[in-house]
Design a protein around this motif. Structure first.
Motif: not given
Length: 115
Positions: A91-100
């Motif tokens: 999640f951190t590498i993909s910056r997915f934590n900014l989406i969900v």
């Protein structure tokens, strides 16, 4: 795939376990569907407890992105909690934590999102 659901502090918490990869994305999508359909304004928030998820692929991330979009379109509240270290890294590498929205614990998610 079954997602056991419990109520905690005004939020619905669904327990997700195992791997979420290409082979299981359709099953994961179908298991999420009834939970997301009731994730609307005025209803309990939906928190996915990821403490039992050991791996997630890009296909799994896509399912979560679509789930977040659906919840937002319905004006519902949707979040993830208790990500394992490997999943947190993805999640951190993909910056997915900014989406969900992601919370360190289920309790923290329920405190923020519960009614």
């Amino acid at each position: 795939m079954k997602l056991p659901v419990s109520e905690q502090k005004g939020a619905r918490v669904a327990q997700v376990t195992g791997r979420i990869d290409h082979a299981l994305t359709e099953e994961f999508t179908q298991a999420l569907k009834p939970l997301l359909d009731s994730c609307t304004a005025g209803q309990s928030a939906l928190v996915l407890d990821f403490s039992g998820v050991v791996y997630i692929s890009s296909a799994g991330l896509r399912v979560l992105m679509l789930a977040a979009r659906q919840a937002k379109a319905q004006r519902g509240h949707f979040a993830l909690a208790a990500l394992t270290p490997l999943v947190q890294e993805v999640f951190t590498i993909s910056r997915f934590n900014l989406i969900v929205p992601c919370y360190a614990t289920v309790e923290a998610a329920c405190e923020v999102l519960g009614t």
